[in-house]
Write a protein that holds these residues in place. Structure first.
Motif, PDB file in Angstrom:
ATOM      1  N   UNK A 103       0.916  -1.296  -0.127  1.00 12.89           N
ATOM      2  CA  UNK A 103       0.062  -0.012  -0.007  1.00 12.89           C
ATOM      3  C   UNK A 103       0.739   1.303   0.022  1.00 12.89           C
ATOM      4  N   UNK A 104       2.042   1.532   0.772  1.00  9.24           N
ATOM      5  CA  UNK A 104       2.658   2.488   0.903  1.00  9.24           C
ATOM      6  C   UNK A 104       3.763   2.757  -0.235  1.00  9.24           C
ATOM      7  N   UNK A 105       4.024   1.523  -0.943  1.00 12.04           N
ATOM      8  CA  UNK A 105       4.906   1.811  -1.953  1.00 12.04           C
ATOM      9  C   UNK A 105       6.363   2.393  -1.829  1.00 12.04           C
ATOM     10  N   UNK A 106       6.993   1.867  -0.660  1.00  4.20           N
ATOM     11  CA  UNK A 106       8.111   2.178  -0.139  1.00  4.20           C
ATOM     12  C   UNK A 106       9.017   1.103  -0.798  1.00  4.20           C
ATOM     13  N   UNK A 107      10.179   1.586  -1.499  1.00  4.50           N
ATOM     14  CA  UNK A 107      11.226   0.704  -2.214  1.00  4.50           C
ATOM     15  C   UNK A 107      11.646  -0.565  -1.197  1.00  4.50           C
ATOM     16  N   UNK A 108      11.711  -1.607  -1.662  1.00  7.10           N
ATOM     17  CA  UNK A 108      12.047  -2.769  -0.819  1.00  7.10           C
ATOM     18  C   UNK A 108      13.514  -2.750  -0.666  1.00  7.10           C
ATOM     19  N   UNK A 109      14.526  -2.428  -1.678  1.00 11.55           N
ATOM     20  CA  UNK A 109      15.789  -2.645  -1.337  1.00 11.55           C
ATOM     21  C   UNK A 109      16.130  -1.657  -0.159  1.00 11.55           C
ATOM     22  N   UNK A 110      15.446  -0.397  -0.151  1.00 18.43           N
ATOM     23  CA  UNK A 110      15.912   0.704   0.617  1.00 18.43           C
ATOM     24  C   UNK A 110      15.549   0.300   2.122  1.00 18.43           C
ATOM     25  N   UNK A 111      14.235  -0.434   2.003  1.00 14.49           N
ATOM     26  CA  UNK A 111      13.824  -1.031   3.538  1.00 14.49           C
ATOM     27  C   UNK A 111      14.888  -1.727   3.916  1.00 14.49           C
ATOM     28  N   UNK A 112      15.299  -2.700   3.167  1.00 16.86           N
ATOM     29  CA  UNK A 112      15.940  -3.846   3.562  1.00 16.86           C
ATOM     30  C   UNK A 112      17.317  -3.088   4.268  1.00 16.86           C
ATOM     31  N   UNK A 113      17.902  -2.127   3.502  1.00 16.49           N
ATOM     32  CA  UNK A 113      19.213  -1.861   3.709  1.00 16.49           C
ATOM     33  C   UNK A 113      19.134  -0.951   5.090  1.00 16.49           C
ATOM     34  N   UNK A 114      17.915  -0.625   5.599  1.00 17.95           N
ATOM     35  CA  UNK A 114      17.713   0.063   6.849  1.00 17.95           C
ATOM     36  C   UNK A 114      18.084  -0.976   7.992  1.00 17.95           C
ATOM     37  N   UNK A 115      18.025  -2.234   7.801  1.00 18.73           N
ATOM     38  CA  UNK A 115      18.177  -3.245   8.854  1.00 18.73           C
ATOM     39  C   UNK A 115      19.626  -3.273   9.057  1.00 18.73           C
ATOM     40  N   UNK A 116      20.016  -2.942  10.655  1.00 16.05           N
ATOM     41  CA  UNK A 116      21.522  -2.617  11.042  1.00 16.05           C
ATOM     42  C   UNK A 116      22.120  -4.107  10.805  1.00 16.05           C
ATOM     43  N   UNK A 117      23.387  -3.996  10.672  1.00 13.63           N
ATOM     44  CA  UNK A 117      24.323  -5.092  10.142  1.00 13.63           C
ATOM     45  C   UNK A 117      24.846  -5.759  11.729  1.00 13.63           C
ATOM     46  N   UNK A 118      24.554  -5.119  12.719  1.00 14.11           N
ATOM     47  CA  UNK A 118      24.947  -5.755  14.046  1.00 14.11           C
ATOM     48  C   UNK A 118      24.606  -7.280  14.392  1.00 14.11           C
TER      49      UNK A 118
END
Lengths: 217, 434
Positions: free
Chosen positions: B54-69
Motif C-alpha cells: 500500500x505504501x509503495x516504499x522501495x524494498x531494497x531501501x527498506x532492507x538496507x535500513x536493517x542494521x548489520x549488528x
C-alpha cells in the motif's frame, strides 16, 4: 442472552463511574495446579508458547484453541488460558475483546460471516445477510454475522461458512447453505473458493491458450 | 504480457513442493545462498521493486535500513490483507505458497534474520492450512531450519493466525498483535527496521513483495527493472471488484492504462451501465471518476491524479449506486475498525458516520456537508497511523466530487420522510441536539 444495560452516557461497561479502590489486591494469575484445564487444550497452548521467543505471542493462538473447546471466550475459557500462560485474566480478556473473531457472548456453533463491505454491498451483500437470517429462522445454533471485508471481492457477494469461503451467492443459495449445514454435508461445493479458477489468462494451466468462456464451459 | 507471479498458477498441485521444484522453484534460493549479502541487497535495490502492500516504499531501501549488528533480527510477512477490495495475496498464498516461502528465506538471508513470521488474517482458514503444509514440506526438504543447504544460515518460520482486525494490517499494529497484545499502532519513529518485533530490528513486507523476490534473483535486479515503467518497476497484481463483469486478480505490467484494466481485463460494468467512480488502490484511496479512466496505472500517475496505487485494488462503482450509500458503508467500516487509540480517528470516524446517517435520512442540511468535509481535514495527518486518513481521504473526496448529489439526496430524503422542507428560521435560537 441478557442484554447489557446501557448507562446514561451510552457505555455498556458496568462500573465505569465507580472510583478505583487502591486497597484492593492486584489481579491474580490463576494457579494452573488449581485450575481445571482440558489436557489437550493445555498441551496445545504450551506447544504454541514454545514457538515464539516471547511466550506472550501465543495469546491469540491460545484464544483460538480455547474458543474451539468452549464455543466462545467464556470467563472459564479466559481463566484457563490465563492459567496456562501465566498472565492475568484481565490481560487475556483485553485481547479477546479486541478481535472480531473472538466471541465474548455465547453463540451458535455454525459461524456464518456475511460480508457487507463495499464490494459485496455493491453486489447485494446486505440482501444476502437478510436472506441468510431468514433461512436460519432464529435457530440458535446459527451464528450469523455481518462481517467486514473478508478478502474475496472477486466472488462477491460472499460469505464465510465455518471458514469456507463461498460465492457469488444468490438469495436462494442461503437456504441451501443452512440445509447443507443441518445435514452435515459440504457447503455449496460448486461455489467454494478452493475450486475457483484464476481470472487472469496467464494463471491458467495452459498459460492463457484458452479464453475465459472456454474455461467456464 | 509477462506473467511472473501468476504464471500458470492454476496448475494442480503447485502448492506441493515437488511440483514447485519441478518448475524451477527454490533454484533462486540456491543461487542467493551462494552470493554475499551485499550483492543480494544490490539486486533488490536495482530491481526498483516498490512495496506492494500500500505504501509503495522501495524494498531494497527498506532492507538496507536493517542494521548489520550481531543481534536478533526478524522478518515478518504481512499477510493480514484486509483492505476492502484487496484479495491478491489470498490467491498467491493459496495456489503458490512456496513462492512466498522461498522469497522469505532469501529476504531473511539478505538481512541476516533468523526468525520469521507470517501474520495471516484469521479469516483465511484455507490459505493458512495450505501454508502450514507448505512450511512443513520446506522444513522437511531442508529449506528451513538449521544450516539451510549447508550455507550455515538458519531460519525458523512460524505461521501466526490473526483474529479479525483491520488495524493489524498496519505494520506496527501487526507487530503488537504478533506480540500477543491488542493491535494498537505504535508511534513512529522508531521504525520497525530499528525497533520492531520484540524491540529488535524487523523487516516487514507484504506477501506480494516477498513473493516477487525469487523472480528478481532469478532474472537479476536490473532485468526485472525493465518491466513496467520508470519509478514503477515490475508487474503488479490488481484486484478488480465491484460493478465489473469479470471481477478477479490480474497481473499487469505497471504503466498499463486503467481503462484497459477495468474494461478489457475485468469486462467493465454491466451492459447499459457506466462507471460513476472508482477506487484505484483499495477503499482508502481517493476516488477517481470516469474522466480519469485513461490515467496509466502506476505509482506516479495515480499520485498525480490525486489518488494512490495503494494495494492495487480497483473497486468500480457504476451509476446505479448512490454515492451516499457508498460513503456511509465506508465510514461505518472505518468506525468499526478504529482501534480507539487516537482521538481524531476514534471520534472522527464515529461522528462522520452519524453525520452521514443524517444525510441519508434527510435530517442533514448542506452545512452538514461542510462539517463532514472539515472533520475529514482534521483527521488527516493527526493520528499515529493512517486508519483515520483511510476514511477521511475517500469520504472527503466523495463529498468534494459529488456534492450536488449529496445535496439532492438530502432534499429527496427529507421530502420522502416527511421532514418538511423549511429549515428553522434564522431568528430562532439554534437548537443544539447531539
Amino acid at each position: 442472552m441478557t442484554e447489557v444495560t446501557r448507562f446514561t452516557h451510552g457505555s455498556r461497561i458496568p462500573g465505569w463511574d465507580e472510583p478505583v479502590d487502591p486497597t484492593k489486591a492486584a489481579a491474580v494469575i490463576p494457579d494452573l495446579a488449581n485450575t481445571p484445564v482440558p489436557t489437550e487444550l493445555r498441551e496445545e497452548i504450551q506447544a504454541e508458547m514454545a514457538k515464539y521467543p516471547v511466550f506472550r505471542s501465543a495469546l491469540i493462538p491460545a484464544l483460538h484453541a480455547a474458543q474451539r473447546v468452549h464455543g466462545w471466550c467464556s470467563p472459564e475459557a479466559i481463566e484457563q488460558v490465563a492459567a496456562v500462560m501465566g498472565i492475568t485474566p484481565g490481560e487475556v480478556a483485553a485481547v479477546a475483546t479486541f478481535y472480531d473473531m473472538f466471541e465474548t457472548q455465547p453463540v451458535g456453533s455454525q459461524a456464518i460471516y456475511v460480508c457487507t463491505n463495499i464490494s459485496c454491498s455493491l453486489r447485494g451483500g446486505p440482501k444476502i445477510l437478510e436472506a441468510m437470517r431468514a433461512a436460519a429462522d432464529g435457530d440458535a445454533d446459527f451464528n450469523i454475522r455481518a462481517f467486514e471485508c473478508l478478502g474475496a471481492c472477486d466472488m462477491a457477494p460472499m460469505a464465510s461458512v465455518n471458514g469456507e469461503f463461498v460465492g457469488p451467492l444468490t438469495e436462494s443459495d442461503c437456504a441451501q447453505i443452512v440445509a447443507d449445514l443441518k445435514s452435515g454435508g459440504e457447503v455449496l461445493a460448486a461455489k467454494q473458493l478452493r475450486v475457483r479458477p484464476c481470472a487472469d489468462q496467464a494463471g491458467r494451466v495452459d498459460g492463457g491458450q484458452t479464453t475465459t468462456s472456454e474455461v467456464t464451459q | 504480457m509477462s506473467a511472473i507471479l501468476f504464471d500458470r498458477i492454476d496448475e494442480p498441485g503447485l502448492n506441493d513442493i515437488d511440483t514447485y521444484e519441478r518448475r524451477g522453484g527454490y533454484e533462486a534460493l540456491r543461487k542467493a545462498l551462494a552470493q554475499p549479502r551485499e550483492g543480494l541487497l544490490e539486486e533488490l535495490k536495482a530491481s526498483g521493486l516498490r512495496g506492494r502492500g500500500g505504501a509503495g516504499f522501495p524494498l531494497g531501501m527498506k532492507a538496507s535500513f536493517i542494521p548489520g549488528a550481531d543481534i536478533d533480527k526478524y522478518l515478518v510477512c504481512n499477510a493480514d490483507e484486509s483492505e476492502p477490495g484487496t484479495f491478491k495475496d489470498r490467491e498467491l498464498m493459496q495456489k503458490n505458497p512456496h513462492m512466498l516461502i522461498e522469497g522469505m528465506i532469501i529476504a531473511a538471508f539478505t538481512v541476516d534474520a533468523n526468525r520469521s513470521f507470517i501474520y495471516i488474517r484469521g479469516e483465511y482458514v484455507l490459505q493458512a492450512e495450505v501454508l502450514e503444509q507448505a512450511i512443513a514440506q520446506a522444513k522437511a526438504a531442508g529449506f528451513l531450519g538449521d544450516n539451510i543447504l549447508g550455507s550455515g544460515f538458519s531460519l525458523d518460520l512460524v505461521l501466526h493466525r490473526g483474529a479479525g482486525a483491520y488495524i493489524c494490517g498496519e505494520e506496527t499494529g501487526l507487530l503488537d498483535s504478533l506480540e500477543g497484545k491488542r493491535g494498537n499502532p505504535r508511534l513512529k519513529p522508531p521504525f520497525p527496521a530499528n525497533q520492531g518485533l520484540f524491540q529488535g530490528p524487523t523487516l516487514i513486507n507484504n506477501v506480494e513483495t516477498l513473493a516477487t523476490i525469487p523472480a528478481i534473483i532469478r532474472m537479476g535486479g536490473s532485468e526485472y527493472a525493465k518491466l513496467g515503467i520508470e519509478n514503477s518497476a515490475g508487474t503488479k497484481l490488481v484486484s478488480v471488484s465491484g460493478n465489473v463483469q469479470r471481477p478477479g486478480n490480474y497481473e499487469i505490467e505497471l504503466g498499463m492504462s486503467s481503462r484497459d484494466i477495468i474494461f478489457d481485463l475485468a469486462g467493465g460494468p454491466d451492459e447499459g451501465r457506466e462507471v460513476k467512480f472508482w477506487f484505484p488502490g483499495g477503499s482508502s484511496s481517493s476516488v477517481l471518476t470516469a474522466a480519469d479512466l485513461d490515467t496509466t496505472y502506476d505509482f506516479d500517475a495515480m499520485e498525480k491524479a490525486g489518488s494512490m496505487l495503494g494495494s492495487g485494488a480497483i473497486i468500480v462503482v457504476d451509476d446505479s449506486n448512490s454515492v451516499v450509500d457508498v460513503a456511509l458503508t465506508l465510514a461505518s467500516f472505518y468506525k468499526h475498525e478504529s482501534c480507539g487509540k487516537c482521538t481524531p480517528c476514534r471520534e472522527g470516524t464515529t461522528w462522520t458516520v452519524k453525520m452521514l446517517q443524517r444525510v441519508q435520512s434527510g435530517e442533514a442540511t448542506p452545512m452538514d456537508l461542510d462539517i463532514i468535509a472539515s472533520v475529514q481535514e482534521q483527521i488527516i495527518g493527526n493520528c499515529l497511523c493512517v486508519l483515520g486518513d483511510a476514511m477521511a481521504i475517500p469520504v472527503g473526496s466523495l463529498v468534494a466530487k459529488f456534492r450536488p448529489e449529496f445535496e439532492a439526496h438530502i432534499e429527496s430524503a427529507r421530502e420522502r420522510n416527511g421532514l418538511g422542507i423549511t429549515p428553522p428560521a434564522a431568528s430562532e435560537e439554534p437548537v443544539l441536539s447531539l
